[in-house]
Design an enzyme around this catalytic site. Structure first.
Site, PDB file in Angstrom:
ATOM      1  N   HIS A  65      -2.974   2.469   5.341  1.00  0.00           N
ATOM      2  CA  HIS A  65      -2.891   1.232   4.835  1.00  0.00           C
ATOM      3  C   HIS A  65      -1.919   0.938   3.675  1.00  0.00           C
ATOM      4  CE1 HIS A  65      -5.295  -1.057   7.915  1.00  0.00           C
ATOM      5  NE2 HIS A  65      -5.276   0.063   8.463  1.00  0.00           N
ATOM      6  N   ASP A  66      -2.196   2.054   2.977  1.00  0.00           N
ATOM      7  CA  ASP A  66      -1.525   2.066   1.603  1.00  0.00           C
ATOM      8  C   ASP A  66       0.262   2.326   1.929  1.00  0.00           C
ATOM      9  OD1 ASP A  66      -0.681   1.433  -1.204  1.00  0.00           O
ATOM     10  OD2 ASP A  66      -0.848   3.637  -1.743  1.00  0.00           O
ATOM     11  N   VAL A  94       2.781   0.347   4.007  1.00  0.00           N
ATOM     12  CA  VAL A  94       3.300  -0.832   3.531  1.00  0.00           C
ATOM     13  C   VAL A  94       3.689  -0.688   2.284  1.00  0.00           C
ATOM     14  CG1 VAL A  94       2.697  -3.400   2.715  1.00  0.00           C
ATOM     15  CG2 VAL A  94       1.245  -2.195   4.638  1.00  0.00           C
ATOM     16  N   ASP A 142       2.190   3.526  -2.644  1.00  0.00           N
ATOM     17  CA  ASP A 142       2.487   3.047  -3.951  1.00  0.00           C
ATOM     18  C   ASP A 142       1.230   2.359  -4.599  1.00  0.00           C
ATOM     19  OD1 ASP A 142       2.408   0.799  -2.386  1.00  0.00           O
ATOM     20  OD2 ASP A 142       4.021  -0.383  -3.465  1.00  0.00           O
ATOM     21  N   SER A 189      -0.293  -0.306  -3.679  1.00  0.00           N
ATOM     22  CA  SER A 189      -0.153  -1.648  -3.606  1.00  0.00           C
ATOM     23  C   SER A 189      -1.332  -2.191  -3.035  1.00  0.00           C
ATOM     24  CB  SER A 189       1.047  -2.099  -2.861  1.00  0.00           C
ATOM     25  OG  SER A 189       1.226  -1.605  -1.641  1.00  0.00           O
ATOM     26  N   PRO A 223       0.149  -2.125  12.357  1.00  0.00           N
ATOM     27  CA  PRO A 223       0.069  -2.563  13.712  1.00  0.00           C
ATOM     28  C   PRO A 223      -1.332  -3.250  13.853  1.00  0.00           C
ATOM     29  CG  PRO A 223      -0.564  -0.488  13.251  1.00  0.00           C
ATOM     30  CD  PRO A 223       0.076  -0.796  11.916  1.00  0.00           C
ATOM     31  N   HIS A 259      -9.624   7.412  14.961  1.00  0.00           N
ATOM     32  CA  HIS A 259     -10.593   6.394  15.262  1.00  0.00           C
ATOM     33  C   HIS A 259     -11.672   7.136  15.710  1.00  0.00           C
ATOM     34  CE1 HIS A 259      -7.178   3.015  15.446  1.00  0.00           C
ATOM     35  NE2 HIS A 259      -7.830   3.264  14.373  1.00  0.00           N
ATOM     36  N   ASP A 306     -12.817  14.478  14.497  1.00  0.00           N
ATOM     37  CA  ASP A 306     -12.497  15.622  15.416  1.00  0.00           C
ATOM     38  C   ASP A 306     -11.581  14.847  16.589  1.00  0.00           C
ATOM     39  OD1 ASP A 306     -14.588  14.470  16.896  1.00  0.00           O
ATOM     40  OD2 ASP A 306     -15.863  16.081  16.638  1.00  0.00           O
TER      41      ASP A 306
HETATM   42  C1  HEM Z   1      -2.153   3.193  15.632  1.00  0.00           C
HETATM   43  C2  HEM Z   1      -2.332   1.766  15.196  1.00  0.00           C
HETATM   44  C3  HEM Z   1      -3.647   1.353  14.731  1.00  0.00           C
HETATM   45  C4  HEM Z   1      -4.401   0.272  14.993  1.00  0.00           C
HETATM   46  C5  HEM Z   1      -3.888  -0.894  15.738  1.00  0.00           C
HETATM   47  C6  HEM Z   1      -5.440   0.494  13.902  1.00  0.00           C
HETATM   48  C7  HEM Z   1      -6.465  -0.687  13.845  1.00  0.00           C
HETATM   49  C8  HEM Z   1      -7.665  -0.416  13.505  1.00  0.00           C
HETATM   50  C9  HEM Z   1      -8.607  -1.602  13.374  1.00  0.00           C
HETATM   51  C10 HEM Z   1      -8.464  -2.770  13.898  1.00  0.00           C
HETATM   52  C11 HEM Z   1      -9.727  -1.082  12.818  1.00  0.00           C
HETATM   53  C12 HEM Z   1     -11.042  -1.590  12.479  1.00  0.00           C
HETATM   54  C13 HEM Z   1     -11.328  -2.706  11.357  1.00  0.00           C
HETATM   55  C14 HEM Z   1     -12.164  -3.547  11.345  1.00  0.00           C
HETATM   56  O1  HEM Z   1     -12.426  -4.447  11.984  1.00  0.00           O
HETATM   57  O2  HEM Z   1     -13.032  -3.456  10.362  1.00  0.00           O
HETATM   58  C15 HEM Z   1      -9.542   0.269  12.231  1.00  0.00           C
HETATM   59  C16 HEM Z   1     -10.503   1.143  11.761  1.00  0.00           C
HETATM   60  C17 HEM Z   1      -9.840   2.436  11.372  1.00  0.00           C
HETATM   61  N1  HEM Z   1      -8.663   2.957  11.326  1.00  0.00           N
HETATM   62 FE1  HEM Z   1      -7.162   2.290  12.650  1.00  0.00          FE
HETATM   63  N2  HEM Z   1      -5.540   1.682  13.296  1.00  0.00           N
HETATM   64  C18 HEM Z   1      -4.420   2.322  13.781  1.00  0.00           C
HETATM   65  C19 HEM Z   1      -4.057   3.498  13.136  1.00  0.00           C
HETATM   66  C20 HEM Z   1      -4.891   4.189  12.302  1.00  0.00           C
HETATM   67  C21 HEM Z   1      -4.390   5.414  11.681  1.00  0.00           C
HETATM   68  C22 HEM Z   1      -2.881   5.800  11.581  1.00  0.00           C
HETATM   69  C23 HEM Z   1      -5.499   5.806  10.730  1.00  0.00           C
HETATM   70  C24 HEM Z   1      -5.424   6.891   9.953  1.00  0.00           C
HETATM   71  C25 HEM Z   1      -4.753   7.770   9.778  1.00  0.00           C
HETATM   72  C26 HEM Z   1      -6.418   5.009  11.249  1.00  0.00           C
HETATM   73  C27 HEM Z   1      -7.718   5.074  10.555  1.00  0.00           C
HETATM   74  C28 HEM Z   1      -9.052   4.303  10.790  1.00  0.00           C
HETATM   75  C29 HEM Z   1     -10.210   4.585  10.451  1.00  0.00           C
HETATM   76  C30 HEM Z   1     -10.662   5.750   9.707  1.00  0.00           C
HETATM   77  C31 HEM Z   1     -10.826   3.426  10.596  1.00  0.00           C
HETATM   78  C32 HEM Z   1     -12.476   3.081  10.280  1.00  0.00           C
HETATM   79  C33 HEM Z   1     -12.699   2.731   8.908  1.00  0.00           C
HETATM   80  C34 HEM Z   1     -13.900   2.403   8.377  1.00  0.00           C
HETATM   81  O3  HEM Z   1     -14.818   2.738   8.971  1.00  0.00           O
HETATM   82  O4  HEM Z   1     -14.051   1.985   7.408  1.00  0.00           O
HETATM   83  N3  HEM Z   1      -6.119   4.094  11.989  1.00  0.00           N
HETATM   84  N4  HEM Z   1      -8.184   0.490  12.973  1.00  0.00           N
END
Ligand code: HEM
Length: 349
Positions: free
Chosen positions: A65-66, A69, A73, A75, A163, A193, A272
Site C-alpha cells: 500500500h505504500d 501509491v 515514499d 506516504s 486495486p 492473502h 506460504d
Molecule cells: C491483487 C490485488 C489485491 C487486492 C484487491 C487486495 C485486497 C485486500 C483487501 C480488501 C484486504 C482486506 C482489508 C480489510 O478488509 O481489512 C486485504 C488484506 C491483505 N492484503 Fe491484499 N489485496 C491485493 C494484493 C495484495 C498484495 C500485493 C499484498 C502484499 C504483497 C497484499 C497483502 C495483504 C495482506 C497481508 C492482508 C491482510 C492484512 C492484515 O491482516 O492486516 N494484498 N487485501
C-alpha cells in the site's frame, strides 16, 4: 488435520522467531551502519510479532500500500499534511486502506533509528522481515536502502491507484501493468492473502446471493454463520474473518468441506502457498482472488504454486523485492523526523 490451541500457536511464533536470524548486510554507502539499521528493524519486528502475531500480516500489506501509491515514499504513514486537510485526508483515510495497521511498529523503529533512516526504508525493511518471520525463513530477499520520504499523501490518490477486491481479472491485470507488474506477478503477490484478516465489507459481495461470484457453498455458509455470531457478540456491523481458511478452527474447516491435503494446518498464520490450495477449492474471501481462476494462464499458475511451495516462496520473494524498488514519485523529499508528519508545511502539490 490438527487444531492448534493458543499455547501451540504461541510456541509456533516463538519457533518462527528463533529459526530466522537477522540477515547480515553490508554498508549501503549512505553513511549509516546498515547492518545496525537492519538489525534494529529485525529485532523490533520480531518483538512486535511476538506480542501480536497479526501485525506481521499488516507489515507485509503496508509495503504494497505504500509502494503502489507514489512509489515507496512512506506516504501511507502520514496522518495529515497541509494539503490533505481540505482534500479528503491522507492515504490512511482511503476506503481501499481499510484495516491498514502496523503504524505503531514503524513509529517504534523510527524512534530508535532517528534521522539515520527514512520512514520509507523502514516500511520496506519491516515488511521484508515480517515476510521472513511468517514464512519461517523461506522467504528472504535483499532490499536496498536510501529511499527518501515524500510529502504528499492523498486518500483520493490511494483509492484511484490501489486495486479493489471487487475488480474483474482484466482490471487487476491492467492495474498491475500500470506499475510494471506482470499477470504472473499478480498471481504471485495475491498469495500474500495466505495471512491476515479482512473486514466483512471487503467480501460481503461474496456472501450476498444476488451478487455472489462462485464461492464454495459450504464455505460461504460457514462464513455467514461466523459473521452473524460476531455481529451479535461484538455489536459490530463489520467484523473480520481470517483470509485463509487454513487459519480457521478445525470445526469451521470441516463444516466447509476444506480439503487440507498438502497443507500444514498446524502452521496457523504462516505465509506460504496454502492460499493456492484454498483458491482452487473456491475458498477465498475476495472476488479479486477468485477471478484469477477465470484466465487460463493464471489458473495454470495457481495450480503450479499450489503444487510447488518452494517455487512460490522464491517467486514471492522476487516480486516483493521488485515492489520494494518502486521509485518515489514527486519533487520534494526529506527524511522525516516523525513518520506521521512532514517536517515542514509543504505547499507544492
Ligand atoms: C491483487 C490485488 C489485491 C487486492 C484487491 C487486495 C485486497 C485486500 C483487501 C480488501 C484486504 C482486506 C482489508 C480489510 O478488509 O481489512 C486485504 C488484506 C491483505 N492484503 Fe491484499 N489485496 C491485493 C494484493 C495484495 C498484495 C500485493 C499484498 C502484499 C504483497 C497484499 C497483502 C495483504 C495482506 C497481508 C492482508 C491482510 C492484512 C492484515 O491482516 O492486516 N494484498 N487485501
Amino acid at each position: 488435520m490438527m487444531k492448534l490451541n493458543a499455547v501451540a500457536a504461541g510456541a509456533l511464533v516463538v519457533a518462527l522467531l528463533i529459526s530466522v536470524q537477522p540477515a547480515a548486510a553490508d554498508g549501503d554507502g549512505r553513511g549509516y551502519d546498515k547492518k545496525g539499521v537492519e538489525y534494529t528493524v529485525r529485532k523490533e519486528v520480531e518483538k512486535a510479532i511476538k506480542c501480536d502475531s497479526g501485525v506481521g500480516a499488516a507489515l507485509v500489506r503496508l509495503v504494497f500500500h505504500d509502494c503502489w501509491v507514489n512509489g515507496c515514499d512512506g506516504s501511507v504513514l502520514l496522518d495529515k499534511t497541509p494539503y490533505s486537510i481540505n482534500n479528503g485526508g491522507t492515504e490512511k483515510a482511503a476506503v481501499n486502506n481499510i484495516g491498514l495497521a502496523g503504524f505503531d511498529v514503524i513509529d517504534v523503529i523510527k524512534a530508535k533509528l532517528g534521522a539515520a533512516v527514512s520512514c520509507a526504508d523502514i516500511v520496506v525493511l519491516a515488511g521484508r522481515d515480517a515476510a521472513a518471520i511468517l514464512s519461517r525463513g523461506r522467504i528472504t530477499y535483499a532490499v536496498e536502502t536510501g529511499r527518501k520520504d515524500g510529502v504528499v499523501s492523498s486518500a483520493a490518490a490511494a483509492d484511484a491507484t490501489l486495486p479493489t477486491s471487487t475488480m474483474e481479472f482484466q482490471q487487476l491485470k491492467d492495474n498491475f501493468a500500470r506499475k510494471g507488474f506482470t499477470q504472473g506477478e499478480l498471481v504471485i503477490l495475491s498469495g500474500a492473502h495466505s495471512i491476515g484478516v479482512s473486514h466483512l465489507s471487503s467480501f460481503h459481495d461474496r456472501l450476498d446471493s444476488s451478487t455472489a461470484t462462485p464461492i464454495d457453498g459450504r464455505y460461504a455458509a460457514a462464513l455467514a454463520k461466523d459473521v452473524d455470531a460476531q455481529k451479535a457478540a461484538q455489536m459490530t456491523p463489520d467484523p473480520t474473518e481470517k483470509n485463509n481458511i487454513r487459519d480457521m478452527t478445525s470445526k469451521f474447516r470441516k463444516a466447509s468441506g476444506y480439503d487440507a491435503t498438502g497443507v500444514d494446518t498446524a502452521a496457523v498464520g504462516a505465509l506460504d502457498n496454502s492460499y493456492y490450495h484454498a483458491n482452487l477449492q473456491n475458498m477465498v474471501l475476495f472476488k479479486s482472488d477468485w477471478v484469477l481462476r477465470t484466465d487460463d494462464d493464471a489458473a495454470t499458475d495457481l495450480v503450479e504454486y499450489r503444487d510447488n511451495a518452494t517455487k512460490w516462496d522464491n517467486d514471492f520473494a522476487d516480486a516483493m523485492a521488485k515492489l520494494s524498488k518502486l521509485p518515489a514519485e514527486g519533487s520534494h523529499f526529506e527524511i522525516r523526523k516523525n513518520c506521521r508528519t512532514t517536517n515542514q508545511n509543504y505547499y507544492y502539490y
